[in-house]
Design an enzyme around this catalytic site. Structure first.
Site, PDB file in Angstrom:
ATOM      1  N   ARG A  70       0.837  -1.199   0.000  1.00 30.76           N
ATOM      2  CA  ARG A  70       0.000   0.000   0.000  1.00 30.76           C
ATOM      3  C   ARG A  70       0.876   1.256   0.000  1.00 30.76           C
ATOM      4  NH1 ARG A  70      -5.061   1.837   3.906  1.00 30.76           N
ATOM      5  NH2 ARG A  70      -5.253   3.910   3.016  1.00 30.76           N
ATOM      6  N   ASN A 118     -10.726  -4.029  -1.166  1.00 30.94           N
ATOM      7  CA  ASN A 118     -10.607  -2.973  -2.168  1.00 30.94           C
ATOM      8  C   ASN A 118      -9.607  -3.335  -3.257  1.00 30.94           C
ATOM      9  OD1 ASN A 118     -12.423  -0.900  -1.428  1.00 30.94           O
ATOM     10  ND2 ASN A 118     -11.114  -0.297   0.273  1.00 30.94           N
ATOM     11  N   CYS A 153     -19.255  -1.775   0.558  1.00 35.81           N
ATOM     12  CA  CYS A 153     -18.365  -0.694   0.977  1.00 35.81           C
ATOM     13  C   CYS A 153     -19.034   0.014   2.146  1.00 35.81           C
ATOM     14  CB  CYS A 153     -18.160   0.267  -0.196  1.00 35.81           C
ATOM     15  SG  CYS A 153     -17.129   1.700   0.175  1.00 35.81           S
ATOM     16  N   HIS A 157     -16.706   3.672  -4.991  1.00 36.21           N
ATOM     17  CA  HIS A 157     -15.877   4.852  -4.735  1.00 36.21           C
ATOM     18  C   HIS A 157     -15.995   5.901  -5.841  1.00 36.21           C
ATOM     19  CE1 HIS A 157     -13.016   2.948  -1.520  1.00 36.21           C
ATOM     20  NE2 HIS A 157     -14.295   2.875  -1.214  1.00 36.21           N
ATOM     21  N   TYR A 215     -14.796  10.402  -2.201  1.00 33.45           N
ATOM     22  CA  TYR A 215     -13.714   9.943  -3.078  1.00 33.45           C
ATOM     23  C   TYR A 215     -13.668  10.727  -4.387  1.00 33.45           C
ATOM     24  CZ  TYR A 215     -12.558   6.003  -0.075  1.00 33.45           C
ATOM     25  OH  TYR A 215     -12.143   5.228   0.988  1.00 33.45           O
TER      26      TYR A 215
END
Length: 443
Positions: free
Chosen positions: A99, A153, A174, A204, A254
Site C-alpha cells: 500500500r 478494495n 463498501c 468509490h 472519493y
C-alpha cells in the site's frame, strides 16, 4: 409451529486483519437472530502472528458474550471454506508495504496516490484479482452454495472480476454508503429506518441523487445548505456551491480526487514529505492496535479501532449476511452486476446502487435519475476498471498500459508508462504473470 434457524458456518479470509474485532462484534450482536455455529478466521503463513493475536481477542469477545460460537484459527483456507454458508474477504496482498508503494510512487510522479483509484488502485487490483479468483476455485469446489461477500478494495473491480470469471455467488460492499445513511439520519434527527439515500455510480465513484427523510426528498435543501460530508481518511474540502447546485447531486468524498485534484494532490505531497501519507498513518495505528489486542484482559473492540478507517464496516457486512439469511428484503447499497440498470455501461459491469436484498441475492433498483454530467466520468473509470481486470487475468503489459493511460487521473501517456514500469518492478514478487517468458518486461 416455529422453524429452527439454521446455524451458520462463516469463513473470514484475512482473519488476521485489524478489522476483525469489528465483524466479530457484529456477529455477537446479531447472534440470537442469526446463530453462528462456527466462525473461521483464515490468514496466510506470513500473517500467522497477527491471526493468533486477533483470534485470541475474538475468542475472549465471544466468551464474554456467553455465546456458543466456535472460533477457529487457521492458515488452511480450504478447511475454513469447506461447507461454509458465507465467506467474507478482507485481504491485502502485499500487506501495508505494498500500500505504501501504491501511494508513494504516484505522488513522486505528480499523480494522486491512493489505494482504491488511480495507479495505486490499479496495482492493488492487479495483485488482488488473481488471489481472489483462486479463493473462488476453492469455494466452487468446497462450498458451492456459499455467498462470497467482498470487502476487499478496490471492491468494485474485485467484485466484477468474480462475476466475470467464476461461478461463485458474490456481492461487493463498501462502508461509504452506510456512513452517508447515518449522516443523513443524524442531520435530520430521525431514526435510520426513516432515512434513505439513492446512490448512483460505481464503487468509490458514486453520487447521492436523492435523500429521503420521512418520505420527503431533502437533497435540494442539503445542497442549498452546503452541508459538507467527508470521511476520516479523506481530507475535508467543501464542495463548490454553484457546482453542486448545477449538478443536483452530492458526490461521494472519493470524488474529491477527480473534482479537486490539485488540492488533494498538494495535501498528499505535503504528507509524503512528513511521512504522514495514509499508508504511514495506518501502519502506526495498526501497530498500536495489535499491542492493545495482545492484552489478555481486553475482551471487546477497542475504541482506537475507529482511527483505522472503515467505520461501520462490520454493520454493513453483518446487515448483508443477515438479510440474505432471513430474506429480509430491505434496501442496501451494494456492488452488483449492472444488467440494464445503467444503460450506458456494459451489462457485465459491476455498479454500486440501491438493491432489495432477498435470500436469492440482491435485486438492483433502477435509479430515478442519473445526471447527464456524471455519465462520462463513470464510463471512463469503468473502462479503466474492466481493462485492469483483463490485465490481471492475462498478465498482459499492453492491456495494463491501456488501463493506466485511460484513467482520468493519469495526465499523459509518458507519465502512465513511467508509472507502469516502476510499479510493475516494485510489485514483481506479486505479479509473476507479467514477467513470465514471452511477456513484455518493463523497458
Amino acid at each position: 409451529m416455529t422453524t429452527e434457524k439454521k446455524a451458520l458456518k462463516i469463513a473470514v479470509i484475512g482473519g488476521g486483519s485489524s478489522y476483525t474485532p469489528e465483524i466479530v462484534e457484529g456477529f455477537i450482536h446479531k447472534y440470537h437472530e442469526m446463530p453462528i455455529r462456527e466462525l473461521w478466521l483464515v490468514d496466510i503463513e506470513a500473517g500467522r502472528h497477527k491471526l493468533e493475536i486477533v483470534g485470541a481477542l475474538a475468542k475472549r469477545m465471544v466468551e464474554k458474550a456467553g455465546l456458543p460460537i466456535r472460533v477457529e484459527l487457521t492458515v488452511d483456507r480450504r478447511e475454513a471454506i469447506r461447507g461454509a454458508d458465507f465467506v467474507t474477504t478482507q485481504i491485502r496482498v502485499g500487506l501495508l508495504e505494498a500500500r505504501r508503494q501504491d501511494e508513494h510512487i504516484p505522488i513522486q510522479h505528480g499523480v494522486i496516490g491512493q489505494e482504491t483509484t488511480g495507479p495505486g488502485g490499479m496495482f492493488k487490483a492487479l495483485r488482488t484479482v488473481p488471489v481472489i479468483l483462486d479463493i473462488c476455485k476453492d469455494i466452487e469446489e468446497l462450498a458451492p452454495d456459499a455467498w462470497l461477500l467482498n470487502f476487499t478494495n478496490p471492491a468494485g473491480i474485485v467484485t466484477e472480476a468474480v462475476q466475470k470469471y467464476s461461478k461463485v455467488k458474490t456481492v461487493g460492499l463498501c462502508n461509504s454508503p452506510i456512513n452517508f445513511q447515518k449522516y443523513l439520519a443524524k442531520e435530520y434527527g430521525v431514526s435510520e429506518k426513516d432515512a434513505l439515500a439513492e446512490f448512483v455510480g460505481i464503487n468509490h465513484l458514486h453520487w447521492v441523487t436523492a435523500a429521503y427523510v420521512g418520505g420527503e426528498d431533502k437533497l435540494p435543501e442539503m445542497i442549498a445548505g452546503q452541508k459538507s460530508y467527508s470521511a476520516a481518511n479523506v481530507t475535508a474540502l467543501d464542495w463548490d456551491a454553484d457546482f453542486l447546485n448545477a449538478l443536483g447531486a452530492i458526490p461521494t468524498y472519493y470524488l474529491r480526487y477527480f473534482y479537486m485534484t490539485d488540492k488533494m494532490y498538494a495535501d498528499m505531497a505535503a504528507s509524503l514529505e512528513k511521512n504522514e501519507t495514509r499508508a504511514d498513518v495506518v501502519s502506526r495505528v495498526e501497530s498500536e492496535l495489535f499491542e492493545l489486542y495482545a492484552d489478555p484482559d481486553l475482551k471487546e473492540k477497542p475504541k482506537q479501532l475507529e482511527k483505522r478507517g472503515g467505520a461501520f464496516y462490520s454493520e454493513a457486512a453483518v446487515n448483508l449476511i443477515y438479510s440474505l439469511y432471513t430474506n429480509k428484503q430491505d434496501i442496501q447499497t451494494l456492488n452488483v452486476r449492472n444488467g440494464r440498470i445503467l444503460d450506458f455501461l456494459p451489462e457485465d459491469a459491476s455498479i454500486e446502487v440501491n438493491c432489495v436484498v432477498t435470500a436469492q441475492g440482491p435485486i438492483p433498483l433502477p435509479p430515478q435519475r442519473v445526471p447527464e454530467a456524471i455519465k462520462g466520468l463513470i464510463h471512463a473509470v469503468k473502462t479503466y476498471e474492466s481493462l485492469t481486470i483483463e490485465a490481471a487475468i492475462k498478465g498482459d503489459r499492453d492491456t495494463a498500459l491501456l488501463a493506466m493511460t485511460h484513467h482520468p487521473l493519469v495526465p499523459s501517456i509518458e507519465v502512465g508508462k513511467q508509472l507502469l514500469d516502476e510499479m510493475l518492478e516494485a510489485n514483481k514478487a506479486f505479479l509473476p504473470k507479467f514477467f513470465e517468458a514471452g511477456s513484455l518486461e518493463p523497458a
